[in-house]
Design an enzyme around this catalytic site. Structure first.
Site, PDB file in Angstrom:
ATOM      1  N   LYS A 220     -14.773 -52.186 -23.309  1.00 38.72           N
ATOM      2  CA  LYS A 220     -16.207 -51.954 -23.498  1.00 38.72           C
ATOM      3  C   LYS A 220     -16.620 -52.107 -24.965  1.00 38.72           C
ATOM      4  O   LYS A 220     -15.839 -51.874 -25.883  1.00 38.72           O
ATOM      5  CB  LYS A 220     -16.592 -50.558 -22.996  1.00 38.72           C
ATOM      6  CG  LYS A 220     -16.611 -50.411 -21.465  1.00 38.72           C
ATOM      7  CD  LYS A 220     -17.855 -51.037 -20.864  1.00 38.72           C
ATOM      8  CE  LYS A 220     -17.873 -51.021 -19.350  1.00 38.72           C
ATOM      9  NZ  LYS A 220     -18.415 -49.801 -18.769  1.00 38.72           N
ATOM     10  N   ARG A 254     -11.077 -48.322 -13.493  1.00 37.92           N
ATOM     11  CA  ARG A 254     -11.504 -49.709 -13.274  1.00 37.92           C
ATOM     12  C   ARG A 254     -11.189 -50.499 -14.532  1.00 37.92           C
ATOM     13  O   ARG A 254     -11.764 -50.260 -15.596  1.00 37.92           O
ATOM     14  CB  ARG A 254     -13.005 -49.737 -12.956  1.00 37.92           C
ATOM     15  CG  ARG A 254     -13.559 -51.111 -12.630  1.00 37.92           C
ATOM     16  CD  ARG A 254     -15.046 -51.025 -12.297  1.00 37.92           C
ATOM     17  NE  ARG A 254     -15.581 -52.339 -11.952  1.00 37.92           N
ATOM     18  CZ  ARG A 254     -16.056 -53.216 -12.836  1.00 37.92           C
ATOM     19  NH1 ARG A 254     -16.058 -52.898 -14.122  1.00 37.92           N
ATOM     20  NH2 ARG A 254     -16.501 -54.378 -12.449  1.00 37.92           N
TER      21      ARG A 254
END
Length: 276
Positions: A220, A254
């Site tokens: 991210k 995930r």
């Protein structure tokens, strides 16, 4: 409806969800797997690396992403789900906000719905209740197109918790059983670096409601901002995030980097067993 939709996934145990984006524009792997052969090869590799769920998405949710037409998304994901279901006995998650995509995906073999809009689209809660598969409800402030335009909260932990519990109530009212509901705090979705770090530090707050927590931190931009690292250089940071969240009780991760995540979690589990 396919019998595969009845596959049971034990969310009380650690699950590593491998990300398979069949899109041209996802932030990390856009364009890499948007052919059936490439997607199938990547699914095979993730299974070998220890993934226990494969999450298939046909619409990018990166900041500023363009909307995708329903038929275009169906054309991307349905053949891939069919191919994976024909070749591998592994639970498949469909990452979508569209009710028709949810319905068609489950009908051809998907076992779970992963919705960044927490089933807020018209009819989505009712469709999910009808399909009787697990649903992951994610928090997002705004939409992918606008979510990083100055996100603000009174208290990010309390605000995220309040939203997720409101969506839980909507699901329960529609007839979705509690044991089919998963919560995702939505790292990076309408949140600053400070919001994300605060949420990660207090992930355990969400667990007090007895719903499994899905953590999506892989590569991210929060790690890019924190460390000044390009998307291809965020593996160590992603693994650190997994370790922090599993220690607090999260069970579903995930990730793009399946093998490295599985290895890290195996080390953590071995240590935990010796501490008993």
């Amino acid at each position: 409806m396919s019998d595969t939709t009845q596959t049971k996934i034990d969310f009380s145990k650690i699950q590593v969800m491998g990300i398979l984006n069949v899109t041209p524009d996802s932030f990390s792997d856009g364009g890499s797997f948007n052919s059936i052969d490439n997607a199938l090869a990547q699914a095979e590799q993730m299974v070998k690396d220890g993934a226990t769920i494969i999450d298939i998405g046909g619409e990018s949710t990166r900041p500023g992403a363009d909307d995708v037409l329903e038929q275009q998304e169906l054309d991307r994901v349905i053949p891939v789900i069919e191919a994976i279901r024909a070749n591998f006995d592994i639970p498949i998650s469909i990452d979508t906000v569209k009710t028709k995509v949810m319905l068609e995906a489950v009908n051809v073999g998907a076992n779970m719905i992963n919705d960044v809009m927490a089933l807020q689209a018209a009819g989505a809660v009712d469709v999910a209740a009808q399909l009787k598969v697990p649903v992951c409800l994610m928090h997002m402030q705004g939409s992918p197109r606008t979510m990083q335009h100055n996100p603000q909260y009174d208290n990010v932990i309390a605000d995220v918790e309040k939203f997720l519990l409101q969506r839980v109530e909507a699901c329960l009212a529609a007839g979705i059983p509690k044991d089919l509901i998963i919560l995702d705090p939505g790292f990076g979705f309408g949140k600053t670096l400070d919001h994300n770090i605060t949420l990660l530090a207090h992930t355990s707050e969400l667990l007090k409601h007895d719903y499994p927590i899905l953590i999506g931190l892989s590569r991210k931009s929060m790690f890019g901002h924190l460390l000044n690292r390009d998307v291809s250089e965020r593996l160590a940071a992603s693994l650190a995030g997994v370790m922090v969240s599993v220690e607090q009780g999260a069970t579903i991760f995930r990730v793009h980097d399946v093998r490295e995540t599985v290895d890290s979690l195996r080390v953590w589990k071995a240590i935990k067993e010796k501490q008993k």
